[in-house]
Design an enzyme around this catalytic site. Structure first.
Site, PDB file in Angstrom:
ATOM      1  N   CYS A 130       3.569   4.297  -3.228  1.00 13.96           N
ATOM      2  CA  CYS A 130       3.815   4.311  -1.781  1.00 13.96           C
ATOM      3  C   CYS A 130       2.546   3.887  -1.069  1.00 13.96           C
ATOM      4  CB  CYS A 130       4.313   5.666  -1.311  1.00 13.96           C
ATOM      5  SG  CYS A 130       3.365   7.067  -1.944  1.00 13.96           S
ATOM      6  N   SER A 131       1.930   4.790  -0.330  1.00 11.46           N
ATOM      7  CA  SER A 131       0.700   4.414   0.369  1.00 11.46           C
ATOM      8  C   SER A 131      -0.228   5.612   0.478  1.00 11.46           C
ATOM      9  CB  SER A 131       1.020   3.848   1.742  1.00 11.46           C
ATOM     10  OG  SER A 131       1.761   4.783   2.488  1.00 11.46           O
ATOM     11  N   CYS A 132      -0.379   6.387  -0.586  1.00 11.98           N
ATOM     12  CA  CYS A 132      -1.319   7.500  -0.578  1.00 11.98           C
ATOM     13  C   CYS A 132      -2.725   6.947  -0.346  1.00 11.98           C
ATOM     14  CB  CYS A 132      -1.278   8.260  -1.904  1.00 11.98           C
ATOM     15  SG  CYS A 132       0.310   9.037  -2.183  1.00 11.98           S
ATOM     16  N   CYS A 180      -2.147   2.431  -4.275  1.00 13.63           N
ATOM     17  CA  CYS A 180      -1.128   3.452  -4.524  1.00 13.63           C
ATOM     18  C   CYS A 180       0.115   2.656  -4.895  1.00 13.63           C
ATOM     19  CB  CYS A 180      -0.869   4.304  -3.287  1.00 13.63           C
ATOM     20  SG  CYS A 180       0.504   5.439  -3.540  1.00 13.63           S
TER      21      CYS A 180
END
Lengths: 132, 211
Positions: free
Chosen positions: B111-113, B108
């Site tokens: 961000c950190s999906c 991602c």
């Protein structure tokens, strides 16, 4: 007969995110697991919506980061749960203090205490912790 | 330590929050608002059911049931929900099939999906700026750093997750696993191989599997 894992709980993110290792929940001491299970069980039984608890948890974390930065995630979790139950009048402050004192002095004991009772670190400074 | 307990049950004094948690539970049990065995069950459900094990079960099933595999690749969200792993509203899960020609890896970049219903929460490195930027630019080098050396003939596809679409890799079933049960297969499947930065474990690496 238990409910499956709730996405709402498992997916909490930001400061409220559950402590994990490799995706799995981590409890540093047995009581943390009890405090976690208690909050989730009461939610499953319909005592409150998860977001109500989560809101208090987020607030408590924000306060603790200022006032008590060494406190742990589950100490803040427990404080949030206490606050919710006290606000709702489910338990009273006096009852809770008295029951805590009974356990502390050994007047009361029960058998859920885990068998592998390791010596967890006691380096947090709370009133009433010191019994001697 | 100076206060002996009447029944000798706790040799060490408990921390204040531990006492407080016991007091709270005991009051609620007394009021009939919760039962201690319900709390036990909750804890064990959450300890074992969240996390990469859900994803491992999905992959193992896809390895053993061609029909499910088909379904999973066509509509990952639906197939995964059918196994009881339900995502946050709005997040679709797309499953990417590794083949001898194509290797998929997930990132991602913003961000950190992450497909948390199947993989739990993302590992720290997944959220790091280094991984997020480098895996797009030099995927083969990054994969080599994870210990995954791909043949030059294998095409590497990098997939960028978003809030709406989360990716999960369906790794290739390792050779020599024909005799393994679904449960044994699941034990070969790691979080990292479902992100695409490693391969599943070999049966020889997992003691007790297939013996």
């Amino acid at each position: 007969m238990t409910s499956p894992v709730s996405p709402e709980i498992g997916s909490m993110d930001g400061a409220a995110a559950l402590p994990r290792s490799n995706g799995e929940l981590v409890f540093e001491a047995p009581w943390e697991g009890r405090a976690f299970g208690l909050a989730v069980a009461l939610n499953e039984q319909g005592m409150y919506q998860w977001r109500e608890f989560q809101q208090l948890l987020v607030e408590r974390i924000a306060e603790a980061e200022q006032a008590d930065p060494s406190s742990t995630y589950y100490e803040r979790w427990l404080a949030a749960l206490e606050r919710l139950l006290l606000e709702r009048g489910v338990v009273t402050p006096d009852d809770l203090d008295q029951r805590t004192e009974e356990y502390r002095t050994g007047q009361r004991s029960d058998d859920w205490v885990p068998h592998d009772h390791d010596d967890h670190d006691h380096d947090h400074h709370h009133d009433g912790e010191h019994s001697n | 330590m100076s206060q002996p307990h009447p029944n000798g049950h706790h040799p060490e004094p408990e921390s204040y929050p531990a006492l407080r948690a016991r007091a709270l539970e005991s009051l609620l049990v007394e009021k009939g608002l919760v039962a201690s065995d319900v709390i036990d069950a909750v804890v064990s459900t959450y300890e074992s059911d969240i996390g990469p094990m859900n994803g491992a079960k999905v992959v193992a099933r896809a390895w053993t049931e061609p029909e499910f595999r088909q379904q999973l690749l066509e509509d990952g969200t639906e197939a995964i929900a059918g196994m009881g792993f339900v995502g946050r509203q709005g997040a679709e899960i797309v499953v990417l099939e590794n083949t001898p020609q194509v290797h998929n890896v997930v990132v991602c970049t913003l961000c950190s999906c992450y497909p948390w219903p199947v993989l739990g929460l993302p590992p720290t490195w997944y959220k790091s700026a280094a991984y997020r930027s480098r895996v797009v630019i030099e995927p083969r080098t990054v994969l080599r750093e994870f210990g995954l050396d791909l043949a030059p003939s294998v095409e590497v596809r990098v997939w960028d997750s978003t809030a709406e679409v989360r990716y999960m890799v369906l790794p290739e079933r390792p050779a020599g696993t024909e005799h393994l049960s679904e449960e044994e297969l699941a034990s070969l499947i790691t979080r990292d191989c479902m992100i695409g930065v490693s391969q599943p474990l070999s049966p020889a690496a997992v003691s007790g599997v297939g013996r």
